[in-house]
Design an enzyme around this catalytic site. Structure first.
Site, short mmCIF file in Angstrom:
data_model
loop_
_atom_site.label_atom_id
_atom_site.label_comp_id
_atom_site.label_asym_id
_atom_site.label_seq_id
_atom_site.Cartn_x
_atom_site.Cartn_y
_atom_site.Cartn_z
N HIS A 40 0.55 -1.14 0.19
CA HIS A 40 -0.22 0.24 0.04
C HIS A 40 0.68 1.04 0.23
O HIS A 40 2.12 1.23 -0.30
CB HIS A 40 -0.99 -0.03 1.20
CG HIS A 40 -0.51 -0.50 2.71
ND1 HIS A 40 0.37 0.71 3.01
CD2 HIS A 40 -0.50 -1.34 3.04
CE1 HIS A 40 1.09 0.37 4.07
NE2 HIS A 40 0.16 -0.78 4.52
N HIS A 43 4.03 1.28 2.70
CA HIS A 43 5.33 1.20 1.88
C HIS A 43 5.93 1.75 1.31
O HIS A 43 7.61 2.04 1.29
CB HIS A 43 4.56 -0.75 1.74
CG HIS A 43 4.26 -1.50 2.25
ND1 HIS A 43 3.14 -1.59 2.26
CD2 HIS A 43 4.82 -1.92 3.28
CE1 HIS A 43 2.46 -2.81 2.90
NE2 HIS A 43 3.80 -2.60 3.73
N CYS A 148 -0.34 -12.09 18.25
CA CYS A 148 -0.85 -11.28 17.07
C CYS A 148 -0.29 -12.08 16.07
O CYS A 148 1.80 -11.83 15.55
CB CYS A 148 -0.92 -9.68 17.54
SG CYS A 148 -1.62 -9.55 15.96
N CYS A 151 1.28 -9.67 13.49
CA CYS A 151 2.13 -9.42 13.94
C CYS A 151 3.30 -10.12 14.22
O CYS A 151 4.53 -10.06 14.09
CB CYS A 151 1.98 -8.56 15.58
SG CYS A 151 0.97 -7.07 15.65
N CYS A 166 -4.82 -6.20 19.49
CA CYS A 166 -3.49 -6.36 19.32
C CYS A 166 -3.65 -4.28 19.20
O CYS A 166 -4.41 -4.50 18.53
CB CYS A 166 -3.36 -6.39 17.71
SG CYS A 166 -1.77 -5.85 17.26
N HIS A 169 -2.88 -3.96 14.86
CA HIS A 169 -4.07 -4.52 13.79
C HIS A 169 -5.47 -4.39 14.37
O HIS A 169 -5.83 -4.54 13.74
CB HIS A 169 -3.26 -5.50 13.60
CG HIS A 169 -2.10 -6.07 12.92
ND1 HIS A 169 -0.58 -6.41 13.57
CD2 HIS A 169 -2.27 -5.60 11.60
CE1 HIS A 169 0.32 -5.56 12.27
NE2 HIS A 169 -0.58 -5.83 11.65
N LYS A 316 -3.76 4.56 10.92
CA LYS A 316 -2.90 3.84 10.33
C LYS A 316 -3.40 3.75 9.05
O LYS A 316 -4.59 2.14 9.48
CB LYS A 316 -1.97 3.30 11.06
CG LYS A 316 -0.54 2.47 9.97
CD LYS A 316 0.01 1.35 10.97
CE LYS A 316 0.98 1.13 9.77
NZ LYS A 316 2.08 -0.64 10.36
N LYS A 319 -2.22 -2.88 5.53
CA LYS A 319 -3.21 -3.87 4.78
C LYS A 319 -4.20 -5.15 5.91
O LYS A 319 -4.74 -5.13 5.36
CB LYS A 319 -2.10 -5.38 4.59
CG LYS A 319 -1.62 -4.54 2.95
CD LYS A 319 0.06 -5.57 2.72
CE LYS A 319 0.67 -6.26 3.93
NZ LYS A 319 1.67 -6.75 3.14
#
Length: 705
Positions: A40, A43, A148, A151, A166, A169, A316, A319
């Protein structure tokens, strides 16, 4: 599980020193990305930033190595592949290829792309694990914790969000218990703190360093570095029931890609100059990775830079994040082009802090900075050279230049270098745009059209040469950031499509634009993109309306045939909005295309409009709209307040003392909570806006006839 603090460590090379490598070498890395789905825009931000730094160091003449890649093992990929009915490598290969294609689209100039499934990596990771085990830094135990999967990390109860979710996420964690090998991370807490204290630049920015120090001082627990709950990973060399976990597998890529422990690249480039990472993986890179290197007796990287997140609606982009906040960079590139996307990411996001993404903000950056500022400089410069000098770069007459722009270019180069040395890309770009703004202002100050009219040929040629040479230097300064625009800019200046400066310093030397080169004025560098109606309203209530023709526009030094826009004062009717082609004078409307008559008025109707000169005595940003300025003007003993949609084109400090033309008898209107008692006039040529003024000093309040 903690080890003894009295343990003797293997001999370590001086971390952060120049030992073993010559000057003028630069090694930069991005994180290796997890290919469980397509990448995305977050990155993309990291990788474009690293690419800009790598390009800068190559231009400086440094021997540069830029590493990126993919982290391809783990339970998450094993599960996704199983759900897709594929083997893990079969599942991830197309995703990795899409990653490579994205970097190709963005012209990412990496020197190596490491995949953790490559034999060169797997063999060296096993070698690292074996060495750490043999020297007592890895031992066997049992681990139980809250895990998680997204992660691939364990969390404590205190670290979780409400409902046992988490913190990254926002998804539920699992309680797992399994046999594991552990790395004695606790052994390295004090050495890490000592290293951070001795090397204040090791973790940047300072807020990240403070975070890491506070975390270490809370106490470090030994780290689980193997798994038996999945099989997709590198086997522990002496215990095949275990696979090596991400902490060693993924982090080791920064040295395995160089051929650790004795490869030529490793000897030349390690330690890394900067690991560029997102702040969410800071602890892995600023605690676990340095501890592993200490255990191996290897130098630590010179800097771990944890940049902020790219946010949408305060959350944030990711994905896996709940809500699915994903922006596809490929779609943005196809819609707006490579350089606008690169520029937005590098300019809009404060390096080290969080930044906000919206497509409207991207369009505003494209229109304001790229089209109006940079594009306008190139378009105006080549246009005047074409009209006044038969399209050829002049030979500057001796002593005719005032040296203003040459000095500004030298100062800008120094500012850019200082900013890039501290990895502050937005500050470097701001310095370049200050130079672009100075060049545009210099054109207004020197008024080449007036110099030609007065027959001051030497001065005309000196001014236009200096402006054109500034544009060439701007192309050099932009080369680390934009990958297509510099060559297009140089081509327009008559240097040809193959021109490239020999290097950074050589390219910045003043006076390289060859006299006699013919400018090429085919199309603007950046076409303006019009926001849709909701986006325009979000951007601010700027207003424009077509009022006059080429005679008045020429008085401001604009192209003959450029329309004149009224930059704020009252909202246009829906019919006026439909009739006017949008231009950059305001945020929500525009002037008619050059040369197009929008409707005829009688002399009596025109006579009802009272145009007067005014001197700007104060200017500031509108408190509620970024695209508007609040001006206080002197109309000859009468002080007025006017709201003008020109913030995209003029900084407030540029306007103070300037003589402008206003509509003096316009009915007052409240614009975003501030009353406007008039309307400012400006000319628009499709690539930029110029406020109307007079060709000689004249008293405030003088009537325009």
């Amino acid at each position: 599980m903690a080890g003894s603090s009295a343990t003797q460590f293997p001999a370590q090379k001086p971390a952060g020193s120049q030992a073993g490598r010559g000057r003028g070498r630069f090694y930069i890395t991005t994180p290796i990305y997890y290919p469980n789905d397509r990448l995305h825009i977050g990155h993309t931000y990291t990788t474009v930033a690293a690419d800009a730094l790598a390009r800068y160091h190559r231009l400086r003449g440094d021997e540069t190595w830029f590493l990126t890649g993919t982290d391809e093992h783990g339970q998450k990929i094993e599960r996704a592949a199983r759900q897709a009915g594929k083997e893990p490598l079969e599942y991830i290969d197309p995703i990795v290829e899409a990653t490579r294609q994205l970097w190709q689209r963005l012209h990412i100039s990496y020197d190596d792309f490491i995949r953790t499934t490559e034999p060169r990596h797997e063999a060296r990771v096993q070698q690292i694990f074996q060495r750490l085990y043999d020297q007592g830094d890895i031992y066997k135990g049992v681990y139980e914790g809250l895990y998680c999967t997204a992660c691939e990390a364990y969390y404590t109860e205190a670290e979780l969000l409400d409902g046992g979710r988490c913190p990254v996420h926002e998804t539920p964690v699992e309680r797992l218990q399994e046999e594991s090998y552990f790395f004695r991370l606790s052994r390295y807490a004090e050495p890490l703190l000592e290293h951070i204290e001795r090397h204040p630049g090791f973790i940047q920015p300072p807020s990240r360093r403070n975070e890491v120090v506070a975390f270490i001082r809370q106490g470090l627990q030994d780290l689980s570095v193997s798994r038996t709950s999945f099989r997709w990973g590198i086997p522990v060399p002496f215990d095949p029931d275990h696979v090596i976990y991400v902490w060693i597998d993924a982090l080791a890529n920064y040295i395995t890609a160089l051929g650790w422990p004795d490869g030529d690249l490793y000897r030349r480039f390690w330690p890394a100059d900067v690991h560029l990472i997102g702040k969410d993986i800071l602890r892995f890179h600023a605690i676990i990775w340095p501890a592993l290197l200490m255990a191996l007796g290897e130098p630590l990287p010179r800097c771990v830079y944890g940049h902020g997140w790219l946010l949408i609606d305060g959350g944030k982009i990711g994905k896996s994040r709940a809500g699915g906040q994903v922006i596809d960079p490929v779609q943005l590139i196809e819609k707006y082009g490579v350089d606008p996307v690169r520029y937005f990411l590098l300019r809009e996001v404060p390096f080290g802090d969080d930044g906000s993404y919206s497509e409207e903000a991207l369009v505003r950056r494209l229109n304001t900075d790229l089209a109006n500022d940079l594009g306008n400089l190139a378009w105006r410069t080549t246009g005047m050279i074409q009209r006044f000098l038969d399209g050829r770069i002049p030979r500057p007459p001796a002593g005719a230049s005032d040296g203003v722009l040459a000095a500004a270019a030298r100062e800008t180069a120094a500012r850019v270098e200082q900013a890039l040395d501290r990895f502050d890309l937005p500050a470097a770009l701001q310095a370049i745009w200050d130079l672009i703004g100075r060049a545009n202002k210099y054109i207004d100050e020197q008024a080449p059209w007036a110099l030609r009219r007065e027959g001051r040929q030497d001065r005309l040629e000196a001014v236009l040469y200096d402006v054109a040479e500034t544009a060439r230097v701007v192309g050099v300064l932009l080369s680390p950031f934009l990958v297509e625009t510099p060559a297009r800019l140089w081509t327009q200046l008559g240097l040809g499509p193959d021109y490239r400066p020999a290097g950074w310093q050589q390219g910045l030397e003043w006076g390289q634009l060859p006299a006699g080169a013919r400018v090429v004025r085919d199309q603007p560098l950046f076409p303006r993109i019009e926001l849709d109606e909701p986006a325009a309203r979000e951007a601010g209530d700027g207003v424009t309306a077509a009022l006059a023709g080429p005679a008045v526009a020429a008085a401001a030094g604009a192209e003959a045939g450029s329309p004149v826009a009224a930059a704020a004062g009252t909202k246009p009717t829906p019919q006026a909005r439909k009739a006017a082609a949008a231009g950059p004078a305001g945020a929500g409307g525009g002037a008619a295309p050059a040369g197009q008559v929008t409707g005829q008025v009688t002399i009596e109707e025109f006579g009802r409009i009272e145009l007067r000169t005014a001197r700007v005595i104060h200017a500031e940003k509108h408190p509620r709209a970024d695209r508007l300025l609040r001006l206080e003007v002197d109309l000859g003993g009468e002080r007025r307040q006017i709201v003008a949609g020109i913030a995209a084109h003029y900084r407030p400090e540029e306007l103070v003392g300037k003589t402008i033309v206003v509509v003096a008898n316009l009915k007052p209107a409240v614009i975003r909570g501030v009353e406007s008692q008039g309307m400012v006039l400006a000319a628009e040529d499709g690539q930029g806006l110029a406020l109307l003024t007079t060709d000689r000093p004249i008293g405030e309040g003088s009537r325009i006839r």
